[in-house]
Write a protein that holds these residues in place. Structure first.
Motif, PDB file in Angstrom:
ATOM      1  N   ILE A 188       0.848  -1.194   0.000  1.00  0.00           N
ATOM      2  CA  ILE A 188       0.000   0.000   0.000  1.00  0.00           C
ATOM      3  C   ILE A 188       0.882   1.243   0.000  1.00  0.00           C
ATOM      4  CG2 ILE A 188      -1.703   1.331   1.304  1.00  0.00           C
ATOM      5  CD1 ILE A 188      -2.645  -1.439   2.452  1.00  0.00           C
ATOM      6  N   THR A 189       0.602   2.160  -0.905  1.00  0.00           N
ATOM      7  CA  THR A 189       1.316   3.433  -0.964  1.00  0.00           C
ATOM      8  C   THR A 189       0.372   4.551  -0.556  1.00  0.00           C
ATOM      9  OG1 THR A 189       2.735   2.655  -2.753  1.00  0.00           O
ATOM     10  CG2 THR A 189       2.579   5.038  -2.439  1.00  0.00           C
ATOM     11  N   ILE A 190       0.858   5.418   0.313  1.00  0.00           N
ATOM     12  CA  ILE A 190       0.046   6.542   0.794  1.00  0.00           C
ATOM     13  C   ILE A 190       0.720   7.857   0.419  1.00  0.00           C
ATOM     14  CG2 ILE A 190      -1.006   7.678   2.781  1.00  0.00           C
ATOM     15  CD1 ILE A 190      -2.153   4.944   2.304  1.00  0.00           C
ATOM     16  N   HIS A 191       0.003   8.674  -0.359  1.00  0.00           N
ATOM     17  CA  HIS A 191       0.417  10.066  -0.576  1.00  0.00           C
ATOM     18  C   HIS A 191      -0.127  10.862   0.602  1.00  0.00           C
ATOM     19  CE1 HIS A 191       1.330  13.654  -3.150  1.00  0.00           C
ATOM     20  NE2 HIS A 191       0.494  14.183  -2.267  1.00  0.00           N
ATOM     21  N   GLY A 192       0.743  11.630   1.250  1.00  0.00           N
ATOM     22  CA  GLY A 192       0.382  12.255   2.512  1.00  0.00           C
ATOM     23  C   GLY A 192      -0.513  13.469   2.448  1.00  0.00           C
ATOM     24  N   ARG A 193      -1.329  13.584   1.422  1.00  0.00           N
ATOM     25  CA  ARG A 193      -2.318  14.653   1.340  1.00  0.00           C
ATOM     26  C   ARG A 193      -3.713  14.063   1.182  1.00  0.00           C
ATOM     27  NH1 ARG A 193       1.990  16.849  -1.668  1.00  0.00           N
ATOM     28  NH2 ARG A 193       2.584  18.987  -1.107  1.00  0.00           N
ATOM     29  N   THR A 194      -4.737  14.858   1.503  1.00  0.00           N
ATOM     30  CA  THR A 194      -6.106  14.473   1.170  1.00  0.00           C
ATOM     31  C   THR A 194      -6.379  14.839  -0.290  1.00  0.00           C
ATOM     32  OG1 THR A 194      -7.059  16.626   1.753  1.00  0.00           O
ATOM     33  CG2 THR A 194      -6.836  14.990   3.522  1.00  0.00           C
ATOM     34  N   ARG A 195      -7.485  14.335  -0.809  1.00  0.00           N
ATOM     35  CA  ARG A 195      -7.836  14.692  -2.180  1.00  0.00           C
ATOM     36  C   ARG A 195      -8.089  16.191  -2.290  1.00  0.00           C
ATOM     37  NH1 ARG A 195     -11.687  17.609  -5.330  1.00  0.00           N
ATOM     38  NH2 ARG A 195     -10.925  17.201  -7.436  1.00  0.00           N
ATOM     39  N   CYS A 196      -8.761  16.762  -1.301  1.00  0.00           N
ATOM     40  CA  CYS A 196      -9.131  18.173  -1.391  1.00  0.00           C
ATOM     41  C   CYS A 196      -7.921  19.104  -1.314  1.00  0.00           C
ATOM     42  CB  CYS A 196     -10.147  18.519  -0.307  1.00  0.00           C
ATOM     43  SG  CYS A 196     -11.786  17.789  -0.625  1.00  0.00           S
ATOM     44  N   GLN A 197      -6.800  18.608  -0.817  1.00  0.00           N
ATOM     45  CA  GLN A 197      -5.577  19.409  -0.843  1.00  0.00           C
ATOM     46  C   GLN A 197      -4.982  19.485  -2.242  1.00  0.00           C
ATOM     47  OE1 GLN A 197      -3.639  17.334   2.775  1.00  0.00           O
ATOM     48  NE2 GLN A 197      -2.559  19.274   2.608  1.00  0.00           N
ATOM     49  N   LEU A 198      -5.349  18.546  -3.115  1.00  0.00           N
ATOM     50  CA  LEU A 198      -4.709  18.420  -4.417  1.00  0.00           C
ATOM     51  C   LEU A 198      -3.189  18.308  -4.195  1.00  0.00           C
ATOM     52  CD1 LEU A 198      -6.884  20.953  -6.450  1.00  0.00           C
ATOM     53  CD2 LEU A 198      -7.093  18.460  -6.353  1.00  0.00           C
ATOM     54  N   TYR A 199      -2.407  19.287  -4.701  1.00  0.00           N
ATOM     55  CA  TYR A 199      -0.967  19.263  -4.456  1.00  0.00           C
ATOM     56  C   TYR A 199      -0.539  20.476  -3.632  1.00  0.00           C
ATOM     57  CZ  TYR A 199      -0.820  15.436  -7.726  1.00  0.00           C
ATOM     58  OH  TYR A 199      -1.030  14.233  -8.331  1.00  0.00           O
ATOM     59  N   TRP A 237       3.568  13.346   6.398  1.00  0.00           N
ATOM     60  CA  TRP A 237       4.271  12.072   6.501  1.00  0.00           C
ATOM     61  C   TRP A 237       3.940  11.365   7.817  1.00  0.00           C
ATOM     62  CZ3 TRP A 237       9.346  15.056   5.177  1.00  0.00           C
ATOM     63  CH2 TRP A 237       9.361  15.356   3.804  1.00  0.00           C
ATOM     64  N   ALA A 238       3.723  12.118   8.883  1.00  0.00           N
ATOM     65  CA  ALA A 238       3.452  11.498  10.183  1.00  0.00           C
ATOM     66  C   ALA A 238       2.153  10.693  10.161  1.00  0.00           C
ATOM     67  CB  ALA A 238       3.413  12.563  11.271  1.00  0.00           C
ATOM     68  N   PHE A 239       1.167  11.156   9.410  1.00  0.00           N
ATOM     69  CA  PHE A 239      -0.110  10.440   9.364  1.00  0.00           C
ATOM     70  C   PHE A 239       0.049   9.051   8.762  1.00  0.00           C
ATOM     71  CE2 PHE A 239      -4.129   9.136   7.512  1.00  0.00           C
ATOM     72  CZ  PHE A 239      -5.025   9.399   8.533  1.00  0.00           C
ATOM     73  N   ILE A 240       1.021   8.904   7.861  1.00  0.00           N
ATOM     74  CA  ILE A 240       1.232   7.608   7.216  1.00  0.00           C
ATOM     75  C   ILE A 240       1.524   6.520   8.243  1.00  0.00           C
ATOM     76  CG2 ILE A 240       2.686   6.362   5.545  1.00  0.00           C
ATOM     77  CD1 ILE A 240       3.079   9.068   4.100  1.00  0.00           C
ATOM     78  N   ARG A 241       2.063   6.903   9.390  1.00  0.00           N
ATOM     79  CA  ARG A 241       2.359   5.931  10.447  1.00  0.00           C
ATOM     80  C   ARG A 241       1.085   5.203  10.907  1.00  0.00           C
ATOM     81  NH1 ARG A 241       6.596   4.833  13.789  1.00  0.00           N
ATOM     82  NH2 ARG A 241       7.817   6.542  12.876  1.00  0.00           N
ATOM     83  N   GLN A 242      -0.044   5.882  10.881  1.00  0.00           N
ATOM     84  CA  GLN A 242      -1.298   5.235  11.270  1.00  0.00           C
ATOM     85  C   GLN A 242      -1.656   4.109  10.309  1.00  0.00           C
ATOM     86  OE1 GLN A 242      -4.591   7.824  12.374  1.00  0.00           O
ATOM     87  NE2 GLN A 242      -3.168   9.535  12.671  1.00  0.00           N
ATOM     88  N   VAL A 243      -1.346   4.303   9.037  1.00  0.00           N
ATOM     89  CA  VAL A 243      -1.582   3.243   8.049  1.00  0.00           C
ATOM     90  C   VAL A 243      -0.610   2.094   8.302  1.00  0.00           C
ATOM     91  CG1 VAL A 243      -1.620   2.664   5.603  1.00  0.00           C
ATOM     92  CG2 VAL A 243      -2.397   4.929   6.362  1.00  0.00           C
TER      93      VAL A 243
END
Length: 325
Positions: free
Chosen positions: A168-179, A185-191
């Motif tokens: 599983i790959t996680i981009h550390g933004r929400t969709r609504c953030q776009l780019y 990066w810290a949130f990825i730890r929850q995944v």
């Protein structure tokens, strides 16, 4: 550090991100030759794959020297995604990657890409159908969630693992953030804590320090590099060397960069033909020259070149002058 995806073991924990209009076969082969664990195709619409459109068949062309490689599919219909996955397996794809992260409006409006993060039941049906359709590993790329109020990537990651996804790959933004904003990066730890399969972190890795910080903050098993490779196909290998033992690989010399660009342009011309190849090469040449002396004037002239001979002559003139200065 290694990453294992089913029976496939990546020798380095660095992956080239799937990028529309960028990760075609010429670019993938170039990055692979310079050193990277895995390359992934441009995002391919599953419906177009089944129709065997000319553009789609060009997008999935692959070569032996870029293996292992993954083909990324996008779609919102489980049966169509399954059939597209089977077709790509038959055509030699060693990994099928499901796109649930693309934030682009035309993809989201078709209820594909990151829109699927809002419908976990449909997402699960798509993942399950795709996994059952093929014998090669299936992976998943997504964002942290649709918006700041629905960051459901850990839950969806667990669902994906239960359906048989093997990375599983996680981009550390929400969709609504776009780019926009900064990749979290810290949130990825929850995944990472929610699943047992490898988790790859993605977003805003443009320096060696970024890659190191992403791994420290996320606990991820590896790094996926996207825009950081624009004009720097050697960057993923530099990241891999640094993460391995802190080795600092230098950028290629200007004369070496000159040869890399010439070879890349030639591959694009062979792959697309002259008219399309010249158009696509313009952006790559622009990225290569970013930050170099008088690069703005050079890019203007490259964008005005309407044939391969003129483009190659401009590249030679510019880089020879740089090397002599």
């Amino acid at each position: 550090m290694t990453v294992t995806i089913g029976p496939i073991k990546l020798c380095m924990p660095v992956i080239l991100a799937p990028m529309s209009g960028v990760t075609d076969m010429p670019f993938r082969r170039l990055v692979k030759r310079m050193g990277v664990g895995l390359v992934i195709s441009e995002m391919i619409a599953s419906q177009a794959m089944i129709r065997h459109t000319r553009q789609t068949m060009k997008m999935i062309e692959k070569s032996a020297d870029e293996q292992p490689m993954a083909v990324q599919l996008a779609g919102c219909e489980p049966e169509v995604m399954a059939e597209a996955a089977r077709l790509n397996q038959d055509l030699g794809a060693q990994i099928i990657d499901i796109n649930m992260g693309c934030p682009v409006k035309k993809v989201v409006n078709g209820y594909a890409g990151s829109a699927l993060m809002r419908d976990e039941l449909l997402a699960a049906r798509i993942i399950e159908a795709t996994v059952k359709a093929v014998s090669v590993p299936v992976t998943l790329k997504m964002r942290t969630g649709w918006d700041d109020h629905t960051r459901n990537a850990p839950r969806l990651a667990k669902i994906a693992e239960e359906c048989g996804v093997q990375m599983i790959t996680i981009h550390g933004r929400t969709r609504c953030q776009l780019y926009n904003g900064k990749s979290d990066w810290a949130f990825i730890r929850q995944v990472k804590q929610a699943v047992h399969v490898p988790v790859i972190g993605n977003g805003d890795v443009v320096t060696l320090a970024d890659a190191e910080a992403l791994l420290e903050q996320s606990g991820a098993d590896g790094v996926m590099i996207g825009r950081g490779s624009y004009g720097r196909p050697w960057f993923p290998n530099q990241v891999a060397a640094y993460l391995s033992d802190k080795t600092l690989l230098p950028d290629p010399s200007l004369s070496e960069q000159h040869q890399i660009i010439k070879d890349h342009v030639e591959e694009m011309l062979r792959h697309y033909g002259e008219e399309t190849g010249v158009k696509i090469a313009r952006k790559h040449v622009g990225w290569y020259s970013k930050g170099l002396n008088k690069s703005t004037d050079f890019r203007v002239s490259i964008n005005q070149a309407d044939n391969a001979q003129a483009m190659k002559a401009l590249i030679d003139e510019y880089y020879v002058a740089l090397s002599d200065s």
